[in-house]
Design a protein around this motif. Structure first.
Motif, PDB file in Angstrom:
ATOM      1  N   LEU A 105       0.834  -1.209   0.000  1.00 42.35           N
ATOM      2  CA  LEU A 105       0.000   0.000   0.000  1.00 42.35           C
ATOM      3  C   LEU A 105       0.862   1.249   0.000  1.00 42.35           C
ATOM      4  O   LEU A 105       0.551   2.230  -0.690  1.00 42.35           O
ATOM      5  CB  LEU A 105      -0.950  -0.018   1.202  1.00 42.35           C
ATOM      6  N   GLU A 106       1.948   1.216   0.751  1.00 36.74           N
ATOM      7  CA  GLU A 106       2.853   2.381   0.781  1.00 36.74           C
ATOM      8  C   GLU A 106       3.535   2.583  -0.561  1.00 36.74           C
ATOM      9  O   GLU A 106       3.882   3.702  -0.935  1.00 36.74           O
ATOM     10  CB  GLU A 106       3.909   2.199   1.880  1.00 36.74           C
ATOM     11  N   THR A 107       3.716   1.494  -1.297  1.00 34.99           N
ATOM     12  CA  THR A 107       4.328   1.592  -2.623  1.00 34.99           C
ATOM     13  C   THR A 107       3.372   2.250  -3.625  1.00 34.99           C
ATOM     14  O   THR A 107       3.817   2.830  -4.618  1.00 34.99           O
ATOM     15  CB  THR A 107       4.726   0.190  -3.133  1.00 34.99           C
ATOM     16  N   GLY A 108       2.082   2.141  -3.341  1.00 38.00           N
ATOM     17  CA  GLY A 108       1.115   2.765  -4.237  1.00 38.00           C
ATOM     18  C   GLY A 108       0.056   1.821  -4.774  1.00 38.00           C
ATOM     19  O   GLY A 108      -0.855   2.251  -5.483  1.00 38.00           O
ATOM     20  N   PHE A 109       0.170   0.541  -4.426  1.00 37.34           N
ATOM     21  CA  PHE A 109      -0.861  -0.395  -4.854  1.00 37.34           C
ATOM     22  C   PHE A 109      -2.191  -0.005  -4.213  1.00 37.34           C
ATOM     23  O   PHE A 109      -2.241   0.424  -3.055  1.00 37.34           O
ATOM     24  CB  PHE A 109      -0.488  -1.831  -4.453  1.00 37.34           C
ATOM     25  N   SER A 110      -3.272  -0.172  -4.982  1.00 41.06           N
ATOM     26  CA  SER A 110      -4.580   0.289  -4.493  1.00 41.06           C
ATOM     27  C   SER A 110      -5.186  -0.694  -3.503  1.00 41.06           C
ATOM     28  O   SER A 110      -6.049  -0.341  -2.708  1.00 41.06           O
ATOM     29  CB  SER A 110      -5.533   0.479  -5.682  1.00 41.06           C
ATOM     30  N   ASP A 111      -4.736  -1.939  -3.577  1.00 34.82           N
ATOM     31  CA  ASP A 111      -5.286  -2.964  -2.708  1.00 34.82           C
ATOM     32  C   ASP A 111      -4.204  -4.009  -2.459  1.00 34.82           C
ATOM     33  O   ASP A 111      -3.407  -4.289  -3.355  1.00 34.82           O
ATOM     34  CB  ASP A 111      -6.508  -3.619  -3.390  1.00 34.82           C
ATOM     35  N   ALA A 112      -4.170  -4.555  -1.260  1.00 34.25           N
ATOM     36  CA  ALA A 112      -3.175  -5.584  -0.940  1.00 34.25           C
ATOM     37  C   ALA A 112      -3.757  -6.534   0.084  1.00 34.25           C
ATOM     38  O   ALA A 112      -4.321  -6.108   1.093  1.00 34.25           O
ATOM     39  CB  ALA A 112      -1.896  -4.942  -0.402  1.00 34.25           C
ATOM     40  N   LYS A 113      -3.590  -7.836  -0.183  1.00 37.08           N
ATOM     41  CA  LYS A 113      -4.119  -8.837   0.740  1.00 37.08           C
ATOM     42  C   LYS A 113      -3.137 -10.001   0.801  1.00 37.08           C
ATOM     43  O   LYS A 113      -2.677 -10.484  -0.238  1.00 37.08           O
ATOM     44  CB  LYS A 113      -5.491  -9.326   0.221  1.00 37.08           C
ATOM     45  N   HIS A 114      -2.837 -10.442   2.018  1.00 39.15           N
ATOM     46  CA  HIS A 114      -1.916 -11.557   2.202  1.00 39.15           C
ATOM     47  C   HIS A 114      -2.704 -12.784   2.656  1.00 39.15           C
ATOM     48  O   HIS A 114      -3.450 -12.715   3.638  1.00 39.15           O
ATOM     49  CB  HIS A 114      -0.860 -11.194   3.250  1.00 39.15           C
ATOM     50  N   TYR A 115      -2.556 -13.875   1.922  1.00 37.20           N
ATOM     51  CA  TYR A 115      -3.273 -15.106   2.245  1.00 37.20           C
ATOM     52  C   TYR A 115      -2.304 -16.138   2.813  1.00 37.20           C
ATOM     53  O   TYR A 115      -1.226 -16.349   2.240  1.00 37.20           O
ATOM     54  CB  TYR A 115      -3.929 -15.678   0.988  1.00 37.20           C
ATOM     55  N   GLU A 116      -2.690 -16.789   3.904  1.00 35.96           N
ATOM     56  CA  GLU A 116      -1.859 -17.856   4.449  1.00 35.96           C
ATOM     57  C   GLU A 116      -2.314 -19.177   3.848  1.00 35.96           C
ATOM     58  O   GLU A 116      -3.510 -19.476   3.815  1.00 35.96           O
ATOM     59  CB  GLU A 116      -1.970 -17.882   5.976  1.00 35.96           C
ATOM     60  N   ILE A 117      -1.352 -19.950   3.374  1.00 39.18           N
ATOM     61  CA  ILE A 117      -1.677 -21.240   2.757  1.00 39.18           C
ATOM     62  C   ILE A 117      -0.721 -22.295   3.298  1.00 39.18           C
ATOM     63  O   ILE A 117       0.206 -21.983   4.053  1.00 39.18           O
ATOM     64  CB  ILE A 117      -1.579 -21.169   1.206  1.00 39.18           C
ATOM     65  N   GLY A 118      -0.968 -23.546   2.912  1.00 43.46           N
ATOM     66  CA  GLY A 118      -0.082 -24.615   3.378  1.00 43.46           C
ATOM     67  C   GLY A 118      -0.103 -24.732   4.889  1.00 43.46           C
ATOM     68  O   GLY A 118       0.950 -24.914   5.513  1.00 43.46           O
ATOM     69  N   GLY A 119      -1.270 -24.594   5.450  1.00 42.43           N
ATOM     70  CA  GLY A 119      -1.374 -24.696   6.908  1.00 42.43           C
ATOM     71  C   GLY A 119      -0.752 -23.527   7.646  1.00 42.43           C
ATOM     72  O   GLY A 119      -0.489 -23.608   8.839  1.00 42.43           O
ATOM     73  N   GLY A 120      -0.478 -22.430   6.926  1.00 45.75           N
ATOM     74  CA  GLY A 120       0.094 -21.247   7.558  1.00 45.75           C
ATOM     75  C   GLY A 120       1.598 -21.132   7.414  1.00 45.75           C
ATOM     76  O   GLY A 120       2.176 -20.113   7.783  1.00 45.75           O
ATOM     77  N   ILE A 121       2.243 -22.153   6.855  1.00 43.34           N
ATOM     78  CA  ILE A 121       3.696 -22.056   6.712  1.00 43.34           C
ATOM     79  C   ILE A 121       4.092 -21.273   5.463  1.00 43.34           C
ATOM     80  O   ILE A 121       5.217 -20.794   5.365  1.00 43.34           O
ATOM     81  CB  ILE A 121       4.372 -23.442   6.681  1.00 43.34           C
ATOM     82  N   MET A 122       3.174 -21.124   4.528  1.00 40.94           N
ATOM     83  CA  MET A 122       3.416 -20.336   3.324  1.00 40.94           C
ATOM     84  C   MET A 122       2.423 -19.189   3.267  1.00 40.94           C
ATOM     85  O   MET A 122       1.372 -19.234   3.918  1.00 40.94           O
ATOM     86  CB  MET A 122       3.266 -21.200   2.067  1.00 40.94           C
ATOM     87  N   GLY A 123       2.764 -18.173   2.477  1.00 39.40           N
ATOM     88  CA  GLY A 123       1.864 -17.045   2.344  1.00 39.40           C
ATOM     89  C   GLY A 123       1.934 -16.482   0.940  1.00 39.40           C
ATOM     90  O   GLY A 123       2.933 -16.656   0.237  1.00 39.40           O
ATOM     91  N   ASN A 124       0.880 -15.839   0.502  1.00 41.14           N
ATOM     92  CA  ASN A 124       0.833 -15.252  -0.840  1.00 41.14           C
ATOM     93  C   ASN A 124       0.231 -13.853  -0.757  1.00 41.14           C
ATOM     94  O   ASN A 124      -0.914 -13.695  -0.348  1.00 41.14           O
ATOM     95  CB  ASN A 124       0.005 -16.138  -1.770  1.00 41.14           C
TER      96      ASN A 124
END
Lengths: 258, 94
Positions: free
Chosen positions: A234-253
């Protein structure tokens, strides 16, 4: 569980080909590049083995989140041996274009070899480029989607890399950044640490790469949490940002939209 | 609008296809690159730097760029070249 996408190098080693000491942090970009080049020959096999093939699923999810579609021009940053680039190639088809971009020529040569061995017609739409993720050789608003798998954590200047991704993305398009999840939950952190100490490093030792992977734990600890990644986007200028936890929480996207 | 399949023409001598050479820009100046068949490289006339193409893979790493002699540079706009060069590497090195 862990895929071998994360490698750090010592900062003060005058010989870039020497193995880093566990006591020295891996800070220099040149050393990180040399490290990824050293593991290039075993990278794909170890990724499969250590993640029990799960990395393939996570990568498909990353591509899906990028919203890449037929005919698109897409960029895969820190492409390594090309896993995400090949998935993108199937998605955009022969009318689209994929750029696989990495700072390790050895990894790119593996990717190029795979491209020629795999023989699928759509893979002809992939081009490989060696370069610096903080100084992208593309004009503004060039791409309909960007993916980055296990790369952002290894880039020294993450802010600059995010700025460059923002710059070369077309308005309304997305970047999909897959990596280890730096979790605020002690249970997840413990699981990650245990797996690295008791699975990843012993297996890597068999390939003479113990030191390269011993930094994995600190690499994840030095990475940003999901909330911090959203904030950075968001600070970079992206209008929307969402982080998803996957792999039981050990990975994220992280998915960010320009 | 009908989408036309792209025909990628590969320049055998440089090993880089035409479409790719059109979308790449200099990583430092962000100005267009020129294919130099003689040296098998991509030239940034804006800042007088040459980037190699090896085994068909362009190497657009700034620190691997080679500063060209003045005679090898085509000059579309000398002011742009000076501004870009001074901003990125005032000492004249990469």
């Amino acid at each position: 569980m862990a895929s071998l996408h994360f490698l750090l190098r010592p900062s003060s080693n005058p010989n870039p080909l020497a193995l880093p000491s566990r006591s020295r942090p891996v800070r220099c970009a040149n050393e990180r590049q040399a490290l990824f080049s050293r593991i290039a020959p075993v990278y794909d096999n170890l990724n499969d083995f250590l993640s029990l093939g799960q990395h393939r699923i996570w990568k498909r999810m990353a591509v899906s989140w990028s919203r890449a579609k037929r005919g698109d021009d897409v960029l895969d940053l820190c492409c390594g041996s090309g896993d995400l680039a090949f998935l993108l190639s199937e998605r955009v088809g022969s009318d689209g274009k994929v750029i696989g971009f990495d700072f390790s020529r050895e990894q790119l040569l593996v990717a190029s070899s795979r491209q020629h061995l795999l023989l699928k017609a759509c893979y002809k739409n992939i081009e490989w480029i060696e370069g610096d993720a903080t100084k992208l050789p593309f004009s503004d608003c060039s791409f309909d989607a960007i993916t980055m798998g296990y790369g952002l954590r290894n880039v020294l200047d993450r802010c600059k890399a995010m700025q460059e991704m923002f710059r070369v993305l077309k308005p309304g398009s997305r970047v999909s950044i897959l990596d280890f999840n730096k979790s605020s939950k002690p249970f997840i952190t413990s699981i990650q640490g245990w797996m690295i100490d008791n699975v990843v490093v012993p297996v890597a030792t068999g390939y003479g790469l113990a030191d390269e992977y011993a930094y994995l734990k600190s690499s994840v600890q030095e990475f940003l949490t999901g909330k911090e990644l959203e904030k950075l986007a968001l600070e970079t200028g992206f209008s929307d940002a969402k982080h998803y936890e996957i792999g039981g929480g050990i990975m994220g996207n992280l998915v960010a939209k320009r | 609008m009908v989408r036309v399949s792209r025909v990628l023409l590969r320049d055998a001598r440089v090993g880089i296809n035409k479409t790719l050479s059109e979308i790449l820009v200099c990583p430092l100046s962000k100005q267009p690159l020129r294919v130099c068949e003689e040296s098998g490289s991509l030239i940034s006339d804006a800042i007088g730097v040459s980037y190699p193409v090896v085994d068909g893979i362009p190497s657009l790493v700034p620190k691997d760029g080679k500063i060209l002699a003045t005679d090898d540079i085509e000059k579309p706009d000398s002011d742009v070249a000076l501004d870009s060069a001074n901003k990125e590497y005032p000492s004249g090195t990469l």
